[in-house]
Design a protein around this motif. Sequence first.
Motif, PDB file in Angstrom:
ATOM      1  N   GLN A  46       0.928  -1.235   0.088  1.00  0.00           N
ATOM      2  CA  GLN A  46       0.041  -0.043  -0.117  1.00  0.00           C
ATOM      3  C   GLN A  46       0.786   1.367   0.071  1.00  0.00           C
ATOM      4  OE1 GLN A  46      -2.948  -0.934   3.432  1.00  0.00           O
ATOM      5  NE2 GLN A  46      -4.331  -0.014   2.141  1.00  0.00           N
ATOM      6  N   LEU A  49       2.744   1.833  -3.265  1.00  0.00           N
ATOM      7  CA  LEU A  49       1.777   2.167  -4.287  1.00  0.00           C
ATOM      8  C   LEU A  49       1.676   3.715  -4.266  1.00  0.00           C
ATOM      9  CD1 LEU A  49       0.142   1.712  -6.877  1.00  0.00           C
ATOM     10  CD2 LEU A  49      -1.821   0.972  -5.204  1.00  0.00           C
ATOM     11  N   THR A  50       1.262   4.179  -2.945  1.00  0.00           N
ATOM     12  CA  THR A  50       0.952   5.452  -2.721  1.00  0.00           C
ATOM     13  C   THR A  50       2.238   6.398  -2.971  1.00  0.00           C
ATOM     14  OG1 THR A  50      -0.628   4.824  -1.126  1.00  0.00           O
ATOM     15  CG2 THR A  50       0.131   7.274  -0.981  1.00  0.00           C
ATOM     16  N   GLY A  53       2.592   6.949  -6.747  1.00  0.00           N
ATOM     17  CA  GLY A  53       1.615   7.783  -7.399  1.00  0.00           C
ATOM     18  C   GLY A  53       1.816   9.095  -6.829  1.00  0.00           C
ATOM     19  N   THR A  54       2.400   9.310  -5.583  1.00  0.00           N
ATOM     20  CA  THR A  54       2.675  10.607  -5.396  1.00  0.00           C
ATOM     21  C   THR A  54       3.988  11.095  -5.975  1.00  0.00           C
ATOM     22  OG1 THR A  54       2.066  10.202  -3.042  1.00  0.00           O
ATOM     23  CG2 THR A  54       3.455  11.999  -3.214  1.00  0.00           C
ATOM     24  N   GLY A 175      -7.620   4.865   2.106  1.00  0.00           N
ATOM     25  CA  GLY A 175      -6.781   4.301   0.989  1.00  0.00           C
ATOM     26  C   GLY A 175      -7.368   4.706  -0.499  1.00  0.00           C
ATOM     27  N   SER A 178      -7.578   8.304  -1.080  1.00  0.00           N
ATOM     28  CA  SER A 178      -6.114   8.732  -1.283  1.00  0.00           C
ATOM     29  C   SER A 178      -5.733   8.662  -2.714  1.00  0.00           C
ATOM     30  CB  SER A 178      -5.256   8.205  -0.328  1.00  0.00           C
ATOM     31  OG  SER A 178      -5.642   8.392   1.177  1.00  0.00           O
ATOM     32  N   TYR A 179      -5.837   7.187  -3.259  1.00  0.00           N
ATOM     33  CA  TYR A 179      -5.662   6.996  -4.609  1.00  0.00           C
ATOM     34  C   TYR A 179      -6.646   7.887  -5.466  1.00  0.00           C
ATOM     35  CZ  TYR A 179      -3.668   2.712  -2.369  1.00  0.00           C
ATOM     36  OH  TYR A 179      -2.940   2.067  -1.476  1.00  0.00           O
TER      37      TYR A 179
END
Length: 312
Positions: A46, A49-50, A53-54, A175, A178-179
């Motif tokens: 998790q 991935l975040t 993405g950020t 989550g 946020s995505y």
Amino acid sequence: RASMAGSNVSLCSSSGSDESEGDGRALAMHWPEGGPLCSSRCQRWQMLLTAAGTALVVFMMVFREGNPQRCAGSRGVPKPVADYIIGITSAWIVAPAILVFATPAPMLIGLEPQALQLRRVTLFLSLLSCLSSCVSWYRWNIVTSVLDEVLATSVLWASFLVGVARGAWSSLFSGGLSYLTLILVAAEQWFECYQPWPHLAFRTTGIFAGLASTSAGLLIETPLQLLKLFLVYSVFFLGQMKLEIVDCAGDACTHLFSAHTYWAGIARAFMLVLLCLGAAFPKLCCRKASSDGEEKDKGCKPNDVKDTLLAA
């Protein structure tokens, strides 16, 4: 650890209670150990991935700033009006912090120390981000803009980490939101001509990521109540847009960024935040913690506007 039978049974309530109501109960929920949302491996994926993405979104923002989009004609509202709307609605960023303040202490008994600490960090960052956003849109420059973006990213990450630490539907919703926020921030880079709507879209999902991470299973007891809050939020937020958007262009819009007009707009927005939360949580005005940690019903009237404002 949890039975699937019964509509009121929580999948991962650490307290083991099947009650849907009750004062002073611990409402923090966690998936069973080894479950899909609390295993160490899943948490690492998790966060990876975040983080990816950020990083991608930050790269896209830097790239678009060097290659700004040119708008052919007016597709949204005039740019000064869009900036004004984005600036004054920064007051809504404090909504998760207000619910954190309003959460009775007995509700926090079941939360783990790590989740409590991250929750406090999110509260502090939300207040700083709100102030930074208000100031940056009032006086936009390289310093205020970078500070605003750093704090906004920090709040989103803090909200995400609170959800990961808590587990259960708090993790699932915070989550996911946020995505979605990261996706909308990336999409905004190609929809600058339609401001303020792209910015307000990702701000909304970011706010609700914070609400889900810090208050899910506490003041926001169920996903259905989170949906109810979103509907109430939409009425107040869109109502404010209808009232605040003015018909002006060019030099005629300069009055929007006079000190009196701009900060009066922020004050109106903050009052609407309080009214929104008061309308969504009328029972807050009926709760008063006693000295022994229990809560007593004051018997206040949910329709009393003064009480709901004070509760918020």
